[in-house]
Design a protein around this motif. Structure first.
Motif, PDB file in Angstrom:
ATOM      1  N   VAL A   1     136.896  72.791  65.627  1.00 16.59           N
ATOM      2  CA  VAL A   1     138.037  73.669  65.897  1.00 16.59           C
ATOM      3  C   VAL A   1     138.433  74.453  64.644  1.00 16.59           C
ATOM      4  O   VAL A   1     139.082  75.501  64.743  1.00 16.59           O
ATOM      5  CB  VAL A   1     139.253  72.874  66.422  1.00 16.59           C
ATOM      6  CG1 VAL A   1     138.942  72.268  67.771  1.00 16.59           C
ATOM      7  CG2 VAL A   1     139.679  71.798  65.434  1.00 16.59           C
ATOM      8  N   ASP A   2     138.015  73.969  63.452  1.00 19.10           N
ATOM      9  CA  ASP A   2     138.307  74.721  62.236  1.00 19.10           C
ATOM     10  C   ASP A   2     137.564  76.047  62.211  1.00 19.10           C
ATOM     11  O   ASP A   2     138.030  77.017  61.604  1.00 19.10           O
ATOM     12  CB  ASP A   2     137.960  73.895  60.994  1.00 19.10           C
ATOM     13  CG  ASP A   2     136.502  73.469  60.955  1.00 19.10           C
ATOM     14  OD1 ASP A   2     135.941  73.183  62.037  1.00 19.10           O
ATOM     15  OD2 ASP A   2     135.929  73.428  59.850  1.00 19.10           O
ATOM     16  N   THR A   3     136.406  76.132  62.880  1.00 22.32           N
ATOM     17  CA  THR A   3     135.646  77.379  62.925  1.00 22.32           C
ATOM     18  C   THR A   3     136.435  78.467  63.637  1.00 22.32           C
ATOM     19  O   THR A   3     136.395  79.641  63.253  1.00 22.32           O
ATOM     20  CB  THR A   3     134.293  77.172  63.639  1.00 22.32           C
ATOM     21  OG1 THR A   3     133.588  76.118  62.990  1.00 22.32           O
ATOM     22  CG2 THR A   3     133.453  78.431  63.593  1.00 22.32           C
ATOM     23  N   VAL A   4     137.169  78.082  64.689  1.00 25.18           N
ATOM     24  CA  VAL A   4     138.034  79.047  65.379  1.00 25.18           C
ATOM     25  C   VAL A   4     139.078  79.583  64.411  1.00 25.18           C
ATOM     26  O   VAL A   4     139.390  80.767  64.401  1.00 25.18           O
ATOM     27  CB  VAL A   4     138.705  78.391  66.600  1.00 25.18           C
ATOM     28  CG1 VAL A   4     139.539  79.421  67.361  1.00 25.18           C
ATOM     29  CG2 VAL A   4     137.661  77.767  67.520  1.00 25.18           C
ATOM     30  N   GLY A   5     139.608  78.703  63.573  1.00 26.87           N
ATOM     31  CA  GLY A   5     140.566  79.132  62.561  1.00 26.87           C
ATOM     32  C   GLY A   5     139.963  80.086  61.558  1.00 26.87           C
ATOM     33  O   GLY A   5     140.586  81.076  61.165  1.00 26.87           O
ATOM     34  N   TYR A   6     138.727  79.810  61.124  1.00 25.44           N
ATOM     35  CA  TYR A   6     138.063  80.700  60.175  1.00 25.44           C
ATOM     36  C   TYR A   6     137.841  82.090  60.778  1.00 25.44           C
ATOM     37  O   TYR A   6     137.978  83.110  60.090  1.00 25.44           O
ATOM     38  CB  TYR A   6     136.723  80.109  59.745  1.00 25.44           C
ATOM     39  CG  TYR A   6     136.836  78.802  58.989  1.00 25.44           C
ATOM     40  CD1 TYR A   6     137.828  78.621  58.027  1.00 25.44           C
ATOM     41  CD2 TYR A   6     135.961  77.753  59.239  1.00 25.44           C
ATOM     42  CE1 TYR A   6     137.941  77.418  57.348  1.00 25.44           C
ATOM     43  CE2 TYR A   6     136.068  76.545  58.563  1.00 25.44           C
ATOM     44  CZ  TYR A   6     137.071  76.382  57.612  1.00 25.44           C
ATOM     45  OH  TYR A   6     137.175  75.194  56.940  1.00 25.44           O
ATOM     46  N   LEU A   7     137.502  82.137  62.056  1.00 21.91           N
ATOM     47  CA  LEU A   7     137.333  83.438  62.718  1.00 21.91           C
ATOM     48  C   LEU A   7     138.650  84.207  62.744  1.00 21.91           C
ATOM     49  O   LEU A   7     138.673  85.428  62.616  1.00 21.91           O
ATOM     50  CB  LEU A   7     136.811  83.241  64.145  1.00 21.91           C
ATOM     51  CG  LEU A   7     135.353  82.787  64.283  1.00 21.91           C
ATOM     52  CD1 LEU A   7     135.018  82.568  65.748  1.00 21.91           C
ATOM     53  CD2 LEU A   7     134.417  83.828  63.683  1.00 21.91           C
ATOM     54  N   ALA A   8     139.751  83.489  62.928  1.00 22.77           N
ATOM     55  CA  ALA A   8     141.063  84.139  62.941  1.00 22.77           C
ATOM     56  C   ALA A   8     141.398  84.734  61.580  1.00 22.77           C
ATOM     57  O   ALA A   8     142.073  85.769  61.496  1.00 22.77           O
ATOM     58  CB  ALA A   8     142.138  83.147  63.364  1.00 22.77           C
TER      59      ALA A   8
ATOM     60  N   GLY B   1     143.942  75.631  63.583  1.00 25.08           N
ATOM     61  CA  GLY B   1     142.547  75.205  63.577  1.00 25.08           C
ATOM     62  C   GLY B   1     142.248  74.252  62.425  1.00 25.08           C
ATOM     63  O   GLY B   1     141.608  73.215  62.606  1.00 25.08           O
ATOM     64  N   LEU B   2     142.732  74.598  61.233  1.00 26.73           N
ATOM     65  CA  LEU B   2     142.491  73.754  60.065  1.00 26.73           C
ATOM     66  C   LEU B   2     143.267  72.444  60.146  1.00 26.73           C
ATOM     67  O   LEU B   2     142.724  71.359  59.880  1.00 26.73           O
ATOM     68  CB  LEU B   2     142.859  74.521  58.787  1.00 26.73           C
ATOM     69  CG  LEU B   2     142.003  75.763  58.496  1.00 26.73           C
ATOM     70  CD1 LEU B   2     142.528  76.492  57.260  1.00 26.73           C
ATOM     71  CD2 LEU B   2     140.549  75.379  58.293  1.00 26.73           C
ATOM     72  N   LEU B   3     144.550  72.521  60.514  1.00 26.64           N
ATOM     73  CA  LEU B   3     145.352  71.303  60.636  1.00 26.64           C
ATOM     74  C   LEU B   3     144.791  70.382  61.715  1.00 26.64           C
ATOM     75  O   LEU B   3     144.714  69.160  61.532  1.00 26.64           O
ATOM     76  CB  LEU B   3     146.805  71.666  60.951  1.00 26.64           C
ATOM     77  CG  LEU B   3     147.619  72.272  59.801  1.00 26.64           C
ATOM     78  CD1 LEU B   3     148.936  72.835  60.323  1.00 26.64           C
ATOM     79  CD2 LEU B   3     147.884  71.227  58.723  1.00 26.64           C
ATOM     80  N   GLY B   4     144.415  70.983  62.853  1.00 17.75           N
ATOM     81  CA  GLY B   4     143.873  70.180  63.942  1.00 17.75           C
ATOM     82  C   GLY B   4     142.584  69.483  63.554  1.00 17.75           C
ATOM     83  O   GLY B   4     142.329  68.337  63.961  1.00 17.75           O
ATOM     84  N   HIS B   5     141.763  70.164  62.771  1.00 18.66           N
ATOM     85  CA  HIS B   5     140.470  69.590  62.376  1.00 18.66           C
ATOM     86  C   HIS B   5     140.650  68.412  61.420  1.00 18.66           C
ATOM     87  O   HIS B   5     139.961  67.394  61.542  1.00 18.66           O
ATOM     88  CB  HIS B   5     139.611  70.670  61.716  1.00 18.66           C
ATOM     89  CG  HIS B   5     138.246  70.193  61.309  1.00 18.66           C
ATOM     90  ND1 HIS B   5     137.229  69.969  62.212  1.00 18.66           N
ATOM     91  CD2 HIS B   5     137.733  69.898  60.079  1.00 18.66           C
ATOM     92  CE1 HIS B   5     136.152  69.557  61.564  1.00 18.66           C
ATOM     93  NE2 HIS B   5     136.425  69.510  60.266  1.00 18.66           N
ATOM     94  N   TYR B   6     141.573  68.540  60.483  1.00 20.76           N
ATOM     95  CA  TYR B   6     141.703  67.533  59.426  1.00 20.76           C
ATOM     96  C   TYR B   6     142.794  66.486  59.696  1.00 20.76           C
ATOM     97  O   TYR B   6     142.690  65.352  59.211  1.00 20.76           O
ATOM     98  CB  TYR B   6     141.972  68.218  58.089  1.00 20.76           C
ATOM     99  CG  TYR B   6     140.791  69.011  57.583  1.00 20.76           C
ATOM    100  CD1 TYR B   6     139.655  68.376  57.091  1.00 20.76           C
ATOM    101  CD2 TYR B   6     140.806  70.406  57.625  1.00 20.76           C
ATOM    102  CE1 TYR B   6     138.569  69.106  56.639  1.00 20.76           C
ATOM    103  CE2 TYR B   6     139.716  71.139  57.177  1.00 20.76           C
ATOM    104  CZ  TYR B   6     138.596  70.487  56.680  1.00 20.76           C
ATOM    105  OH  TYR B   6     137.513  71.219  56.236  1.00 20.76           O
ATOM    106  N   PHE B   7     143.835  66.860  60.444  1.00 19.88           N
ATOM    107  CA  PHE B   7     144.964  65.940  60.597  1.00 19.88           C
ATOM    108  C   PHE B   7     145.337  65.659  62.056  1.00 19.88           C
ATOM    109  O   PHE B   7     146.311  64.955  62.317  1.00 19.88           O
ATOM    110  CB  PHE B   7     146.203  66.493  59.866  1.00 19.88           C
ATOM    111  CG  PHE B   7     145.959  66.773  58.410  1.00 19.88           C
ATOM    112  CD1 PHE B   7     145.859  65.739  57.488  1.00 19.88           C
ATOM    113  CD2 PHE B   7     145.826  68.079  57.965  1.00 19.88           C
ATOM    114  CE1 PHE B   7     145.627  66.007  56.152  1.00 19.88           C
ATOM    115  CE2 PHE B   7     145.591  68.352  56.618  1.00 19.88           C
ATOM    116  CZ  PHE B   7     145.494  67.305  55.704  1.00 19.88           C
TER     117      PHE B   7
END
Length: 380
Positions: free
Chosen positions: A233-240, A138-144
């Motif tokens: 999509v980073d929000t999905v990562g934060y929930l994980a 989620g984080l990688l997808g959001h930023y890179f």
């Protein structure tokens, strides 16, 4: 951590469904085929390949299959269209055998009274990989961009191909014995008689198929729902990240199962899973309530898996890899179908549809777990 790394590859897609679908120009229902076919291919790979663990040195098998994961991840990272991405993801699933060879390898080296505890630790690693992949992707997808997650996976697999053979040093009890191991065909033919003689194993697999299916369907829906409601999509990562809380408790769940009985403990955690599902209808527009629902579902679902595996590992240690084969094949067939069903249900029924689907799953899991408690008492 090795178990976490090798299982993570199949789950990078969950927070990335929206950007991947947009790049390849496919619908939400179509992108749901990626995790669905990955899980079904994994089930097929386990059926055809995992029984080899009762015949061939596990250290060698794990190294070969991790190498296969490296090649499949490389193809996904380089894919230029959706069909190539889909095929590479399915091949990745087919060779993802290492996470299920490792528990059998480890539990053969501990005291039987500690099987639940050790199973909890191994399951914590798998759970960390499944949930941690969502955080990282989620984080990688959001930023890179979404491909960056797969390039990280490629690097991890390359590293494990080098490290795992050293970690899994050859033990004295791994040396060839004078007893000829069963031939491959005999291993496969033995699965049906094993299922008939140990009905708690396929029953546990069915319970986990629904529990894991509920988990995957919910996360597929979350991956589609949040970006369509203004979240990245980073929000999905934060929930994980929040859901990873269950990793800390997994070893204690195993100890609880050792002392109280795995069948009874499984029922208790089915109740927790059901509570989480009951919150879902009210969580579609409330992120904090969704967090609570995810925590209850994650802890309950992971604990149900630990209890079911504890039951499995307490039976017939000489055929433990084949018991794992039965359990995991059933689990991933259910998980694969549910991944697609979750995406399709959300596509056509929205958050209300996924909430109804989750309730049906949770109630069925509870009913089967009560049946498992009765089967366990009859064997006592």
């Amino acid at each position: 951590m090795s178990a976490a790394a090798v299982i993570a590859n199949g789950y990078y897609i969950h927070p990335l469904v929206t950007p991947v679908a947009e790049e390849f120009g496919v619908s939400g229902a179509m992108i749901g085929l990626v995790p669905a076919l990955n899980q079904i291919a994994l089930a097929l790979g386990i059926l055809l390949l995992l029984p080899l663990g009762d015949r061939i040195n596990n250290r060698k098998l794990i190294t070969i299959f991790v190498g296969g994961q490296f090649l499949a991840m490389l193809a996904m990272a380089l894919s230029g269209n959706f069909p190539i991405f889909l095929v590479a993801s399915s091949l990745l699933g087919f060779v993802t055998i290492a996470p299920y060879l490792l528990p059998a390898y480890v539990t053969q080296r501990v005291d039987p009274a500690r099987i639940g505890h050790v199973t909890g630790i191994m399951t914590a690693g798998v759970t960390f990989g499944i949930l941690g992949s969502r955080v990282g992707a989620g984080l990688l997808g959001h930023y890179f961009g979404w491909r960056s997650a797969y390039w990280v996976g490629v690097a991890c697999m390359a590293l494990l191909v080098i490290l795992l053979p050293a970690i899994m040093e050859r033990k004295q009890d791994e040396k060839p014995s004078s007893v000829e191991p069963p031939r491959y065909g005999a291993l496969l033919r033995s699965l049906w008689p094993i299922m008939k003689s140990l009905p708690e194993v396929p029953l546990g697999g069915l319970i986990q198929a629904l529990s894991f299916g509920l988990f995957l369907a919910l996360w597929m829906a979350i991956g589609l729902h949040l970006p369509r409601n203004g979240y990245g999509v980073d929000t999905v990562g934060y929930l994980a990240i929040i859901a990873i809380v269950n990793v800390l408790g997994s070893p204690y769940v195993g100890r609880f199962a050792d002392h109280l009985g795995a069948e009874r403990t499984r029922v208790y955690f089915c109740v927790m899973q059901l509570i989480g599902v009951c919150l879902l209808p009210f969580a579609g527009d409330n992120l904090w309530l969704l967090v609570i629902a995810i925590i209850f579902n994650s802890i309950g679902g992971a604990s149900v898996d630990i209890c079911s595996r504890t039951i499995l590992f307490s039976r017939a240690p000489e055929i433990r890899t084949r018991l794992m084969t039965i359990y995991i094949v059933i689990m991933f067939v259910g998980g694969g179908l549910s991944s697609w069903l979750g995406a399709a249900t959300y596509e056509f029924g929205g958050w209300t549809g996924i909430s109804v689907m989750a309730a049906v799953y949770a109630l069925t899991i509870m009913a089967l777990s009560l049946l498992g408690l009765r089967v366990g008492r009859s064997r006592a």
